[in-house]
Design a protein around this motif. Sequence first.
Motif, PDB file in Angstrom:
ATOM      1  N   ILE A   1     138.906  17.358   4.061  1.00 59.01           N
ATOM      2  CA  ILE A   1     138.772  16.105   4.794  1.00 59.01           C
ATOM      3  C   ILE A   1     137.368  15.583   4.525  1.00 59.01           C
ATOM      4  N   THR A   2     137.275  14.382   3.994  1.00 59.71           N
ATOM      5  CA  THR A   2     135.979  13.759   3.744  1.00 59.71           C
ATOM      6  C   THR A   2     135.820  12.547   4.652  1.00 59.71           C
ATOM      7  N   VAL A   3     134.590  12.114   4.835  1.00 55.36           N
ATOM      8  CA  VAL A   3     134.283  11.041   5.783  1.00 55.36           C
ATOM      9  C   VAL A   3     133.301  10.061   5.148  1.00 55.36           C
ATOM     10  N   SER A   4     133.483   8.790   5.438  1.00 54.68           N
ATOM     11  CA  SER A   4     132.529   7.779   4.998  1.00 54.68           C
ATOM     12  C   SER A   4     131.137   8.080   5.546  1.00 54.68           C
ATOM     13  N   GLU A   5     130.132   7.912   4.718  1.00 46.92           N
ATOM     14  CA  GLU A   5     128.746   8.126   5.160  1.00 46.92           C
ATOM     15  C   GLU A   5     128.337   7.143   6.249  1.00 46.92           C
ATOM     16  N   LYS A   6     129.094   6.085   6.412  1.00 44.88           N
ATOM     17  CA  LYS A   6     128.784   5.074   7.425  1.00 44.88           C
ATOM     18  C   LYS A   6     129.398   5.385   8.792  1.00 44.88           C
TER      19      LYS A   6
ATOM     20  N   LEU B   1     131.358  11.001  13.021  1.00 50.24           N
ATOM     21  CA  LEU B   1     132.021  12.077  12.298  1.00 50.24           C
ATOM     22  C   LEU B   1     131.311  12.349  10.972  1.00 50.24           C
ATOM     23  N   THR B   2     131.405  13.599  10.545  1.00 50.46           N
ATOM     24  CA  THR B   2     130.888  13.971   9.233  1.00 50.46           C
ATOM     25  C   THR B   2     131.745  15.093   8.670  1.00 50.46           C
ATOM     26  N   SER B   3     131.546  15.387   7.406  1.00 49.34           N
ATOM     27  CA  SER B   3     132.308  16.437   6.750  1.00 49.34           C
ATOM     28  C   SER B   3     131.355  17.381   6.039  1.00 49.34           C
ATOM     29  N   ASP B   4     131.672  18.665   6.100  1.00 49.55           N
ATOM     30  CA  ASP B   4     130.885  19.659   5.380  1.00 49.55           C
ATOM     31  C   ASP B   4     131.861  20.646   4.741  1.00 49.55           C
TER      32      ASP B   4
ATOM     33  N   GLY C   1     134.503  20.029   3.242  1.00 49.29           N
ATOM     34  CA  GLY C   1     135.874  19.618   3.492  1.00 49.29           C
ATOM     35  C   GLY C   1     136.380  19.839   4.896  1.00 49.29           C
ATOM     36  N   VAL C   2     135.488  20.246   5.817  1.00 52.30           N
ATOM     37  CA  VAL C   2     135.846  20.471   7.220  1.00 52.30           C
ATOM     38  C   VAL C   2     135.220  19.367   8.063  1.00 52.30           C
ATOM     39  N   LEU C   3     135.962  18.886   9.065  1.00 49.70           N
ATOM     40  CA  LEU C   3     135.544  17.724   9.850  1.00 49.70           C
ATOM     41  C   LEU C   3     134.781  18.154  11.101  1.00 49.70           C
ATOM     42  N   TYR C   4     133.571  17.580  11.288  1.00 47.56           N
ATOM     43  CA  TYR C   4     132.715  17.862  12.436  1.00 47.56           C
ATOM     44  C   TYR C   4     132.228  16.555  13.052  1.00 47.56           C
ATOM     45  N   ASN C   5     131.608  16.684  14.265  1.00 49.36           N
ATOM     46  CA  ASN C   5     130.843  15.541  14.766  1.00 49.36           C
ATOM     47  C   ASN C   5     129.537  15.476  13.974  1.00 49.36           C
ATOM     48  N   THR C   6     128.758  14.424  14.177  1.00 52.12           N
ATOM     49  CA  THR C   6     127.617  14.177  13.289  1.00 52.12           C
ATOM     50  C   THR C   6     126.544  15.252  13.351  1.00 52.12           C
ATOM     51  N   ASP C   7     126.344  15.872  14.518  1.00 54.48           N
ATOM     52  CA  ASP C   7     125.323  16.928  14.567  1.00 54.48           C
ATOM     53  C   ASP C   7     125.907  18.318  14.299  1.00 54.48           C
ATOM     54  N   LYS C   8     127.181  18.353  13.948  1.00 55.22           N
ATOM     55  CA  LYS C   8     127.868  19.574  13.523  1.00 55.22           C
ATOM     56  C   LYS C   8     127.882  20.668  14.585  1.00 55.22           C
ATOM     57  N   THR C   9     127.947  20.250  15.836  1.00 52.63           N
ATOM     58  CA  THR C   9     128.089  21.203  16.940  1.00 52.63           C
ATOM     59  C   THR C   9     129.524  21.310  17.422  1.00 52.63           C
ATOM     60  N   VAL C  10     130.370  20.340  17.028  1.00 54.19           N
ATOM     61  CA  VAL C  10     131.783  20.342  17.418  1.00 54.19           C
ATOM     62  C   VAL C  10     132.647  20.338  16.166  1.00 54.19           C
TER      63      VAL C  10
END
Length: 229
Positions: A49-54, A58-61, A63-72
């Motif tokens: 799963i990838t996410v727009s940089e805008k 949400l963000t991706s690392d 291929g895994v989906l996280y919130n922007t600070d990667k705590t969730v």
Amino acid sequence: ELVIGDNVVSHGSLSINSNNKLETIHVGASFSPENIGEHIHSNTSLQNITVSEKHPSLTSDNGVLYNTDKTVLCKYPEGRTEFKILDSVKTIGVYSCNRLDKIKVVNLNDNVEVLDNYAFYFCSNNTEFNINNSSSLTTLSLGSLQGMGKISFINFPETLKYIGGTALQRCSSLTRIQFNGKIAPMFTDNNKITTAFGSNENDFTGGKNIDKVVIVPTDSTGYDSDGWN
């Protein structure tokens, strides 16, 4: 491959559901994160799963989906055979890991504090769910481990404080549970133990005629009173 454009703002219930050849999803900049773990659901070949940089939340690392600070952890791809998340994760999000049918072993990161509602809902082929005694886990939310029908033993750290309704229902092979906290965790629903652990034949406190064992520290309190009795 599914590409969700930047102008798409919302999604309906189970909107990306049971596409058995879908391998990659790209999430656009305006796509709503609300209930995303539930609505991207049962795509058994999904790897990335990838996410727009805008995207603002949400963000991706890897291929895994996280919130922007990667705590969730927001969504783990169902097609993977290994469970591996970032050490920064403190919450396994709502429905984020439901029906990971190809993963047999989950080793929970020590920094995880909360399994949110239905976090590992019906991971029916998981045979081991390993939580270290050094874990920071405090909360099993509603249905968080419900339907993990092949695990036979689970160990909870001394940090566990709360157990939600249906958290361990339908764990039909579960015969042994170890609690390491010297104070019994609190039930967060009115019906307490029968709701959390269930009462039918497929549940820990149900009618199957096999030995069920709960292990607690010898100098602990609360396990023989209130909802635990």
